[in-house]
Design an enzyme around this catalytic site. Structure first.
Site, PDB file in Angstrom:
ATOM      1  N   CYS B 106       0.785  -0.949  -0.004  1.00 29.52           N
ATOM      2  CA  CYS B 106      -0.073   0.044   0.050  1.00 29.52           C
ATOM      3  C   CYS B 106       0.978   1.012   0.155  1.00 29.52           C
ATOM      4  CB  CYS B 106      -0.791  -0.059   1.319  1.00 29.52           C
ATOM      5  SG  CYS B 106      -1.851   1.289   1.365  1.00 29.52           S
ATOM      6  N   PRO B 383       0.413  11.211   3.431  1.00 26.51           N
ATOM      7  CA  PRO B 383      -0.974  11.788   3.251  1.00 26.51           C
ATOM      8  C   PRO B 383      -1.680  12.224   4.400  1.00 26.51           C
ATOM      9  CG  PRO B 383      -0.731   9.302   3.040  1.00 26.51           C
ATOM     10  CD  PRO B 383       0.493   9.724   3.152  1.00 26.51           C
ATOM     11  N   SER B 385      -5.398  12.847   6.057  1.00 27.24           N
ATOM     12  CA  SER B 385      -6.823  12.195   5.978  1.00 27.24           C
ATOM     13  C   SER B 385      -7.576  12.851   4.994  1.00 27.24           C
ATOM     14  CB  SER B 385      -7.623  11.738   7.252  1.00 27.24           C
ATOM     15  OG  SER B 385      -7.544  13.247   7.871  1.00 27.24           O
ATOM     16  N   HIS B 409       3.797   7.252   8.065  1.00 30.53           N
ATOM     17  CA  HIS B 409       2.805   7.069   6.842  1.00 30.53           C
ATOM     18  C   HIS B 409       1.566   7.742   6.875  1.00 30.53           C
ATOM     19  CE1 HIS B 409       0.049   4.661   8.623  1.00 30.53           C
ATOM     20  NE2 HIS B 409      -0.497   4.136   7.534  1.00 30.53           N
TER      21      HIS B 409
END
Lengths: 155, 486
Positions: B106, B383, B385, B409
Site C-alpha cells: 500500500c 498523506p 486524511s 506514513h
C-alpha cells in the site's frame, strides 16, 4: 481445542455483535452449535461490507475445508467466502454448515453459502474487508453449552 | 483519550526525550529489545494500550535489532501495530507477513502539474467527477484494463517498469519510484492461483477504505531549496494517489500466513500472537514469502502506474492540453519488508526491515534514491486524511541512526469506522468540506463518514514529531481541493 466454560453466555436471539476496533472490524458471533456460530460469523463478515438483510439467495457455492485446528478452520471458512465474493462476485447472505468434524488431527467443514450476484447499481457497499486475521481470534463454548467465536477482519 | 486506550500508557513508558518513549524490556516476558515509540506528549494521550502490547510482542521476535519501533501515527492493528518498524538480522532473524500486512505495498505517489490552484479550483467539481469515473474505485469495481495471464505475471515480475513499457507512462516515472518501481527478488511462481484470480480483475483499481485519489495544491513551502529540487512551488497543483496491491496482495499475505503458521512450529519459534507467524529469514519458507511479497509489491507499483496514466489522460482531456508537465515526483511503499544495509553498533549489517504503515526515508547521498534527489534525500510522502493537509518531507541521516531510515506514513486513526458512521453523517461532512473548497466524490455517503477528518489524528501533529525528531524534514504542505474515493 475449544476452551469451555467461558463466562460469556451466548444470547438466545443475537446472531452476532460488533465490538470496538480502531481501524478494523471486530465481531463476535453466537450459536447453540459450533456450526451455527460459524454461520453467524459469516453473516457478520458480510454485514461489515453491506446490509445483507434484504438480499436474495439466488446463487449457491459449496464449500469444503480442512484445517489443522478449529481456529484456523474458522479463518479459512471466512477467507474462502471472501475469496468467492471477490472472484465470483456474489454477496452471500445465507450460510449452512452441515457438520464440523474432527478427523484424525484435522478439523473439517462441509457447507454452502448462497447469495446474489453483485450489481453496483443496487448494492451500496461500505468499506471492503481485505482479509480475516488471526488477531484476537477466539472459538469458545460457554457454560450453557452454546458457542461463540471472535474475529478481527482487516478493512 | 481515545476509546480502547489506557491511562497507564504514560506509566508503562519511560521518557527518553520529548519525542521518544521506551517500553522497558521487563514489560513483557520474552522481549529481546525494548520498545520505542516516537510521539509527542499530546499524541501520547491518544495512544492505545493495544499499540504498546503489539510493539512489545514484536520485541520478542528472534533476531530483532535495537528496538521494536512505532512511528507517531501508530495505532493498533493485528500482529505488528500500524506505524510499526522493526529490523531483523538476516542470519539470526525472521521475516513475517504480520510485519507487512495484507495490503502489500500500500503506498502513495505524487504527480506534479504546471497548473495553479486558481486555474483548477473553478472546475474542481467536474474534474473530480471525471477522475472518479475514469479511475475505478470501491468494492466490486471493475478495471478498464483486461490483463491477460502473461501480463499479470509481467506485472508481478516488473511492476511499474512493466506498466511503462506497456505504454502506461514514461521511463522517468520508474526512476522516481522506490526500488525503481519493482523489487528484483520477486518470483511470480511463488504467488498462488487464488491471488492471481483475485488480482486479475482488480488490476487498475483504487480499492476502498482509506484509499483515495486527491487533487491538491502547494499551500506552504517550508524549505524552498529542497522544494525546488522536487519541482514544487507555492500555488502549484499536484495529484496524490494512495492505493495498494488489491486482492492479489491480500491473498498472498493470507496464503503465507498459513504456511508460516506451520513454519513457526517447525522452527520452534515462540509467539505471543499468532498473527506474527514467521520463519527464519533465510529459510525456504521465509524466502518463498519474501519473493511472493515482492511480486505483490510489484503489482501495487504497476497498479499505481496504470492509474497515473489514466489521471494524466483525464487531466489532458479536461484542460484540453497535453503539456501539463505531469511528472511523477515520487512513489513510496508503506507496507513492505526489505533487505537493507544498516549500521548497528558501528557495524554494517544486512537486515530485513519491516515497515507496516511506515515510509522509507533515506538520506542525502544514499545510492537507492534517484540521482536527481541524491543531494537532498528521498522525498517522504505523508498523506493526510480526507480534508486535512498532506506533507512532503525529505529523508535525513538522522533516520538512518534512529529508525532504520523510516518515518511515519499518515495521520493514524483515533476512532473506529463504526464509531465514525455513528458520529458523522456523510452528506454533512461532504457539505462542510465543500464549504472549505474541497470537492469530495465517493461511491456513497457512508464511505465519507468512515473516513471523516475527525477520525484521524491531525496530520500536522504527526508530521511535526517527525520533523522535530529530524528523521525527515518538512518541505511543503499540500492542501486538498478534490477527493475521489471508493
Amino acid at each position: 481445542m475449544i476452551s469451555r466454560g467461558s463466562d460469556l453466555e451466548t444470547d438466545g436471539g443475537k446472531k452476532y455483535e460488533y465490538l470496538y476496533h480502531i481501524a478494523d472490524a471486530k465481531f463476535r458471533a453466537f450459536g447453540p452449535t459450533l456450526e451455527e456460530a460459524f454461520e453467524n460469523a459469516a453473516l457478520a463478515l458480510f454485514n461489515v461490507m453491506i446490509n445483507t438483510s434484504n438480499l436474495e439467495a439466488l446463487e449457491e457455492r459449496k464449500i469444503e475445508i480442512t484445517s489443522p485446528d478449529i481456529k484456523m478452520l474458522l479463518v479459512e471458512w471466512l477467507s474462502e467466502l471472501l475469496y468467492l465474493f471477490e472472484v465470483d462476485e456474489i454477496i452471500f447472505s445465507e450460510f449452512r454448515i452441515d457438520k464440523i468434524e474432527k478427523k484424525c488431527e484435522d478439523f473439517s467443514l462441509i457447507g454452502k453459502a448462497s447469495g446474489v450476484p453483485i450489481d453496483l447499481l443496487y448494492h451500496k457497499f461500505d468499506t471492503q474487508v481485505k482479509a480475516v486475521t488471526f488477531h484476537e481470534l477466539e472459538v469458545e463454548q460457554d457454560k450453557t453449552g452454546g458457542f461463540w467465536v471472535q474475529v478481527v477482519v482487516d478493512t | 483519550m481515545a476509546d480502547g486506550s489506557t491511562k497507564d500508557a504514560a506509566s508503562i513508558l519511560r521518557k527518553v526525550n520529548d519525542y521518544t518513549w521506551d517500553i522497558p524490556m521487563d514489560y513483557k516476558p520474552g522481549m529481546r529489545v525494548p520498545g520505542r515509540i516516537f510521539v509527542s506528549s499530546k499524541l501520547l494521550e491518544s495512544l492505545e494500550h493495544d499499540t504498546l502490547t503489539q510493539v512489545s510482542n514484536v520485541a520478542t521476535l528472534p533476531g530483532i535489532q535495537k528496538f521494536a519501533m512505532a512511528m507517531p501515527d501508530a495505532h493498533s492493528g493485528y500482529g505488528f501495530p500500524i506505524g510499526g518498524v522493526a529490523a531483523f538480522d538476516r542470519d539470526t532473524g525472521i521475516i513475517s507477513p504480520g510485519g507487512v500486512g495484507y495490503d502489500i505495498n500500500c503506498g502513495v505517489r505524487i504527480i506534479k502539474t504546471n497548473l495553479t490552484v486558481d486555474e483548477v479550483r473553478p472546475g474542481m467539481k467536474e474534474l473530480i467527477e471525471l477522475l472518479f469515473h475514469e479511475i475505478p474505485s470501491g468494492v466490486g469495481s471493475k478495471s478498464k484494463l483486461r490483463a491477460s495471464d502473461s501480463e499479470l505475471t509481467d506485472a508481478f515480475l516488473h511492476g511499474a517498469k512493466w506498466a511503462v513499457e506497456s505504454g502506461y507512462g514514461v521511463k522517468e516515472d520508474v526512476e522516481h519510484c522506490e526500488e525503481n518501481g519493482y523489487m528484483k527478488i520477486a518470483d511470480p511462481s511463488k504467488v498462488g492461483e487464488k491471488a492471481r484470480k483475485r488480482g486479475k480483475p482488480q488490476f487498475g483499481t483504487l480499492g476502498s477504505g482509506n484509499h483515495f485519489l486527491e487533487v491538491q495544491y502547494v499551500d506552504e513551502v517550508y524549505d524552498p531549496e529542497v522544494a525546488k529540487v522536487f519541482g514544487l512551488h507555492k500555488g502549484q497543483v499536484t495529484v496524490m494517489i494512495h492505493c495498494g496491491s488489491r486482492g492479489a496482495g491480500h491473498q498472498i499475505c493470507d496464503d503465507y500466513l498459513k504456511i508460516l503458521d506451520r513454519a513457526t512450529h517447525k522452527y520452534g519459534i515462540q509467539l505471543p500472537d499468532r498473527q506474527l507467524a514467521c520463519a527464519p529469514a533465510e529459510s525456504t519458507e521465509g524466502q518463498n514469502y519474501y519473493k511472493a511479497m515482492a511480486a505483490g509489491a510489484n503489482y501495487a507499483w504497476a497498479n499505481r502506474q496504470v492509474i497515473t496514466h489514466w489521471v494524466r489522460e483525464a487531466f489532458a482531456r479536461f484542460f484540453r492540453r497535453d503539456d501539463l508537465s505531469m511528472d511523477l515526483i515520487y512513489d513510496v511503499a508503506h507496507n513492505v519488508a526489505k533487505l537493507e544495509e544498516h549500521t548497528i553498533d558501528n557495524e554494517k549489517k544486512m537486515v530485513y526491515v519491516h515497515r507496516k504503515g511506515a515510509t522509507r526515508a533515506f538520506p542525502p547521498g544514499h545510492p537507492d534514491i534517484p540521482f536527481s534527489y541524491r543531494k537532498v534525500g528521498q522525498p517522504v510522502l505523508i498523506p493526510g486524511s480526507m480534508g486535512t493537509p498532506s506533507f512532503v518531507l525529505h529523508g535525513t541521516q538522522k533516520a538512518m541512526e534512529l529508525t532504520f531510515g523510516s518515518a511515519c506514513h499518515g495521520s493514524g486513526r483515533v476512532s473506529s469506522r463504526g464509531a465514525a458512521k455513528r458520529e458523522f453523517h456523510g452528506e454533512t461532512i461532504q457539505k462542510e468540506l465543500a464549504a472549505r473548497g474541497i470537492s469530495v466524490r465517493a461511491t456513497h455517503p457512508s464511505i465519507i463518514a468512515e473516513e471523516a477528518p475527525g477520525v484521524y489524528k491531525p496530520s500536522e501533529d504527526v508530521v511535526d514529531v517527525v520533523h522535530q525528531l529530524g528523521i525527515a524534514r518538512k518541505v511543503v504542505k499540500l492542501m486538498p481541493i478534490g477527493v475521489a474515493k471508493g
